[in-house]
Design an enzyme around this catalytic site. Structure first.
Site, PDB file in Angstrom:
ATOM      1  N   HIS A  85       0.897  -1.159  -0.026  1.00 20.45           N
ATOM      2  CA  HIS A  85       0.135  -0.054   0.066  1.00 20.45           C
ATOM      3  C   HIS A  85       0.880   1.180   0.138  1.00 20.45           C
ATOM      4  O   HIS A  85       0.774   2.265  -0.884  1.00 20.45           O
ATOM      5  CB  HIS A  85      -0.979  -0.088   1.260  1.00 20.45           C
ATOM      6  CG  HIS A  85      -1.968   1.182   1.415  1.00 20.45           C
ATOM      7  ND1 HIS A  85      -2.835   1.259   2.157  1.00 20.45           N
ATOM      8  CD2 HIS A  85      -1.935   2.474   0.692  1.00 20.45           C
ATOM      9  CE1 HIS A  85      -3.506   2.287   2.058  1.00 20.45           C
ATOM     10  NE2 HIS A  85      -3.138   2.903   1.020  1.00 20.45           N
ATOM     11  N   GLU A 127       0.810   7.785  -3.186  1.00 21.27           N
ATOM     12  CA  GLU A 127       1.829   7.494  -2.172  1.00 21.27           C
ATOM     13  C   GLU A 127       2.999   8.447  -1.983  1.00 21.27           C
ATOM     14  O   GLU A 127       3.438   8.941  -1.005  1.00 21.27           O
ATOM     15  CB  GLU A 127       2.090   6.088  -2.173  1.00 21.27           C
ATOM     16  CG  GLU A 127       0.919   5.087  -1.715  1.00 21.27           C
ATOM     17  CD  GLU A 127       0.456   5.428  -0.276  1.00 21.27           C
ATOM     18  OE1 GLU A 127       1.062   5.162   0.466  1.00 21.27           O
ATOM     19  OE2 GLU A 127      -0.754   5.666  -0.372  1.00 21.27           O
ATOM     20  N   HIS A 131       2.866  10.772   1.039  1.00 23.48           N
ATOM     21  CA  HIS A 131       3.964  10.118   2.047  1.00 23.48           C
ATOM     22  C   HIS A 131       5.492  10.657   1.602  1.00 23.48           C
ATOM     23  O   HIS A 131       6.071  10.959   2.460  1.00 23.48           O
ATOM     24  CB  HIS A 131       3.504   9.042   2.343  1.00 23.48           C
ATOM     25  CG  HIS A 131       2.286   8.758   2.692  1.00 23.48           C
ATOM     26  ND1 HIS A 131       1.831   8.926   4.040  1.00 23.48           N
ATOM     27  CD2 HIS A 131       1.276   8.041   2.110  1.00 23.48           C
ATOM     28  CE1 HIS A 131       0.264   8.540   3.908  1.00 23.48           C
ATOM     29  NE2 HIS A 131      -0.148   7.972   2.845  1.00 23.48           N
TER      30      HIS A 131
END
Length: 233
Positions: A85, A127, A131
């Site tokens: 993920h 992502e 992040h």
């Protein structure tokens, strides 16, 4: 890159392939630009989480519905077990760093290189922007670190676990620890849906990228909690 140099010392065993049938498509559909779902937060990084989705459970309700999940759930390019993920930097307390930059965007070549690890171009882009941009200067650097962590892992026999009578979250933790030297159960978060089906593992790391006990919210289900594992249909 310094992070990657540190992580290379941890890569002591090959990954037990979770996407052994994965074949990247000849052409990837362009990923849509990531859209922030919250404010920019720049704060010191205290630890990391590596979030691993259990693909059969995710795809149970997504197969054939489009939405950018056809590659993962359509079975044309392979069937998946655990998939990455994302790798998330975390703060010591309070909200985690996020959305530090939307650029540079990952190149099509970089998306293709990582598509068997995270089989959704839109998620790779998301992502990185949400992040990765808070812990690395480039998408290449971020996915290199995530890939080294991913490749350092071995996974237990999930089919056998799924058939185990009276399966509990602690059984999954112990099986993961047994397969991965240096890990302890308190560093393995196990998360399930409302009906008790395994949804995700969240592996907890310190700033040195070594396994570290999860915080209270990162541990997930108690060891005694009943758990079911969907194998797919």
């Amino acid at each position: 890159m310094r992070l990657a140099a540190i992580l290379l010392t941890l890569l002591s065993s090959p990954v037990l392939a979770q996407a052994y049938q994965c074949a990247p498509p000849a052409r990837l559909e362009p990923a849509r630009p990531a859209r922030p779902d919250g404010p920019v937060i720049r704060t010191a990084i205290a630890r990391y989480t590596l979030a691993l989705s259990w693909s059969p459970e995710f795809c149970r309700s997504k197969r054939g519905q489009g939405g950018g999940n056809d590659l993962q759930c359509g079975r044309t390019n392979g069937q998946f077990g655990f998939v990455l993920h994302g790798l998330w930097p975390e703060a010591k307390t309070g909200p985690a760093p996020q959305w530090c930059s939307l650029t540079p965007r990952p190149s099509p070549q970089l998306l293709r290189q990582n598509i068997c690890m995270t089989p959704a171009p839109w998620l790779l882009e998301h992502e990185w922007a949400k992040h990765g941009s808070c812990m690395a200067k480039t998408p290449e650097g971020y996915f290199r670190v995530a890939g080294i962590l991913w490749q350092s892992l071995r996974f237990p026999n999930m089919d056998a676990l799924s058939r185990q009578p009276d399966l509990a979250a602690g059984d999954v933790r112990r099986a993961f620890v047994s397969a991965n030297r240096g890990w302890k159960p308190e560093a393995v978060g196990v998360f399930s849906g409302p009906r008790g089906w395994l949804r995700e593992l969240k592996l907890c790391y310190g700033r040195d990228f070594k396994p570290h006990a999860c915080p209270r919210g990162g541990f997930g289900a108690a060891n005694s909690a009943p758990l079911k594992i969907w194998r797919g249909a």
